[in-house]
Design an enzyme around this catalytic site. Structure first.
Site, mmCIF file in Angstrom:
data_model
loop_
_atom_site.group_PDB
_atom_site.id
_atom_site.type_symbol
_atom_site.label_atom_id
_atom_site.label_comp_id
_atom_site.label_asym_id
_atom_site.label_seq_id
_atom_site.Cartn_x
_atom_site.Cartn_y
_atom_site.Cartn_z
ATOM 1 N N PHE A 32 66.870 61.047 74.907
ATOM 2 C CA PHE A 32 66.085 60.139 75.743
ATOM 3 C C PHE A 32 66.925 58.878 75.962
ATOM 4 O O PHE A 32 66.532 57.760 75.641
ATOM 5 C CB PHE A 32 64.722 59.825 75.120
ATOM 6 C CG PHE A 32 63.668 59.573 76.170
ATOM 7 C CD1 PHE A 32 63.238 60.602 76.996
ATOM 8 C CD2 PHE A 32 63.118 58.323 76.350
ATOM 9 C CE1 PHE A 32 62.278 60.373 77.988
ATOM 10 C CE2 PHE A 32 62.160 58.074 77.331
ATOM 11 C CZ PHE A 32 61.738 59.113 78.152
ATOM 12 N N GLY A 36 71.384 51.399 75.620
ATOM 13 C CA GLY A 36 71.861 51.198 74.241
ATOM 14 C C GLY A 36 72.788 52.338 73.844
ATOM 15 O O GLY A 36 73.921 52.112 73.395
ATOM 16 N N HIS A 37 72.310 53.564 74.038
ATOM 17 C CA HIS A 37 73.146 54.732 73.725
ATOM 18 C C HIS A 37 74.442 54.695 74.544
ATOM 19 O O HIS A 37 75.520 55.003 74.043
ATOM 20 C CB HIS A 37 72.415 56.033 74.080
ATOM 21 C CG HIS A 37 71.134 56.260 73.341
ATOM 22 N ND1 HIS A 37 69.912 56.237 73.957
ATOM 23 C CD2 HIS A 37 70.895 56.549 72.040
ATOM 24 C CE1 HIS A 37 68.960 56.493 73.072
ATOM 25 N NE2 HIS A 37 69.526 56.680 71.899
ATOM 26 N N ASP A 150 69.797 49.587 64.570
ATOM 27 C CA ASP A 150 69.403 50.260 63.333
ATOM 28 C C ASP A 150 70.360 49.825 62.231
ATOM 29 O O ASP A 150 71.156 50.624 61.721
ATOM 30 C CB ASP A 150 69.438 51.776 63.547
ATOM 31 C CG ASP A 150 68.513 52.196 64.674
ATOM 32 O OD1 ASP A 150 67.302 52.186 64.471
ATOM 33 O OD2 ASP A 150 69.005 52.488 65.781
ATOM 34 N N LYS A 184 66.443 47.682 73.599
ATOM 35 C CA LYS A 184 66.193 48.973 74.268
ATOM 36 C C LYS A 184 65.941 50.031 73.211
ATOM 37 O O LYS A 184 66.640 50.082 72.200
ATOM 38 C CB LYS A 184 67.399 49.360 75.113
ATOM 39 C CG LYS A 184 67.593 48.420 76.276
ATOM 40 C CD LYS A 184 68.268 49.082 77.437
ATOM 41 C CE LYS A 184 68.445 48.090 78.558
ATOM 42 N NZ LYS A 184 67.772 48.492 79.788
ATOM 43 N N SER A 185 64.924 50.845 73.456
ATOM 44 C CA SER A 185 64.587 51.884 72.490
ATOM 45 C C SER A 185 63.890 53.023 73.216
ATOM 46 O O SER A 185 63.111 52.792 74.157
ATOM 47 C CB SER A 185 63.653 51.312 71.419
ATOM 48 O OG SER A 185 63.038 52.366 70.711
#
Ligand code: AMP
Length: 288
Positions: A32, A36-37, A150, A184-185
Site C-alpha cells: 500500500f 514514505g516508502h 518506525d 505518511k502511513s
C-alpha cells in the site's frame, strides 16, 4: 522490473547479482505504497546497483485483534509505483511461502522492546525480527533501508544486524510527511474526516516537545505532560507519549544526549505513531 513470488527464485537471482559484484539495496515493506516508502526506494536507487523491494503483510507481527486482515492492500497500484520508482526486483511472496510449515526457529528480541510499540504490541518485534531474518537471507542485501517513522523498528533491526554479525549496512531514512505534518502511513486511509484533522496533533505535540527542549527544559516528565495535554484534545486514545534514550530506549531522569520523543494514538480504526529524535550537543550539558 521483475516480480518474484518464491523464496527459491529470489535467492537464485540475488546470488547471481552478488557473484557479479553488484550491490543490492533492499526495501522491505508491507505494501500500500506511499511517498514514505518511495523515499526509501529513491535512496536505495542512488546507493546501489540493484534495488529489491518486498511487499509482504507479515502475519507474525500482528497480534490477536490487530488489523492483519483489514491491513490495506493494492498490489496492482504498488506494482506500478515500484516500477516507476526504479525497483528492479519486486518480491511478493504468499504467507505460505514465507511460513511453509510449523516454524523451527522464531527470533526473540531481548532488548529495546519493553517500551513503546513493543509493550503495546506483545510479540510484534519477534515477528518483525523473524521475517526480516528470512528476507535478509533471501535478498542478500548490501544495504537495507528503513524509515525513522518506525524508529523503534530501526533500533531493533540495528540490534539484529549487530548481534547476528550480518554483513549489512542499515540506512535509516527521515520520515516523509503530509503538508500538514502528519507522517505518511498506509493506515491513514482508515481515519475518518474529522480524525484526519485531529491527527495533526501528533506532530504538533512532538514539535512542542522539541521546542520546550530547545528552550532549555530538561525534565522529561514536564515535557511528557505537556505533550499528553495536546494529544488529549483529540478524540483518540493515547497509547503512549514517552521519552527514551535512542537507540537504547532506556528511561532518562534528565534529558541529555540523543533521545526520542514518541507518541501513539488510537483512533476509531487506526492506531497512529510518530516520533522525533533530538540530540543535545555535549557543550550544552552544563544547562542540565
Ligand atoms: P510498512 O510498509 O509500513 O511496513 O513500511 C515499510 C518501510 O517504510 C518501513 O521501513 C517504514 O519505516 C517506512 N515508512 C513508512 N512510512 C514512512 C514515512 N512516512 N516516511 C519514511 N518512511 C516510512
Amino acid at each position: 522490473m521483475i516480480e518474484i513470488h518464491t523464496a527459491k527464485e529470489i535467492q537464485t537471482i540475488t546470488n547471481t547479482y552478488q557473484k557479479e559484484g553488484k550491490s543490492i539495496g533492499f526495501v522491505p515493506t508491507m505494501g500500500f505504497l506511499h511517498e514514505g516508502h518511495m523515499s526509501l526506494v529513491k535512496k536505495a536507487r542512488k546507493d546501489n546497483d540493484i534495488v529489491v523491494m518486498s511487499i509482504f503483510v507479515n502475519p507474525l507481527q500482528f497480534g490477536p485483534g490487530e488489523d492483519y486482515e483489514a491491513y490495506p492492500r493494492d498490489i496492482e497500484r504498488d506494482r506500478k509505483l515500484a516500477e516507476e520508482g526504479g525497483v528492479d526486483v519486486l518480491f511478493t511472496p504468499a504467507p505460505e511461502e514465507m511460513y511453509k510449515a510449523e516454524s523451527t526457529v522464531i527470533a526473540s528480541v531481548k532488548k529495546r522492546t519493553d517500551v513503546l510499540c513493543g509493550r503495546s504490541r506483545q510479540g510484534h518485534f519477534d515477528g518483525v525480527a523473524t521475517v526480516l531474518t528470512k528476507l535478509f537471507n533471501l535478498a542478500s542485501p548490501t544495504r537495507v533501508y528503513f524509515g525513522m517513522k518506525d524508529a523503534q523498528q530501526v533500533a531493533v533491526v540495528d540490534g539484529l544486524i549487530d548481534d547476528f554479525f550480518m554483513d549489512i549496512e542499515l540506512v535509516p531514512v527521515d520520515t516523509v510527511r503530509e503538508e500538514d505534518g502528519i507522517a505518511k502511513s498506509s493506515r491513514n486511509v482508515y481515519l475518518t474526516q474529522s480524525e484526519r484533522k485531529e491527527a495533526t496533533a501528533l506532530y504538533k505535540a512532538l514539535r512542542h516537545g522539541a521546542r520546550r527542549v530547545s528552550e532549555g527544559e530538561r525534565n522529561p516528565e514536564v515535557v511528557k505532560k505537556e505533550i499528553r495535554g495536546i494529544l488529549e484534545k483529540t478524540s483518540g486514545v493515547i497509547d503512549y507519549a514517552e521519552i527514551y534514550s535512542y537507540p537504547e530506549l532506556k528511561s532518562l531522569k534528565t534529558l541529555s544526549g540523543k533521545f526520542i520523543i514518541a507518541v501513539a494514538v488510537k483512533f476509531s480504526k487506526a492506531r497512529l505513531i510518530d516520533n522525533i529524535i533530538i540530540e543535545i550537543p555535549d557543550d550544552q550539558k552544563e544547562d542540565e
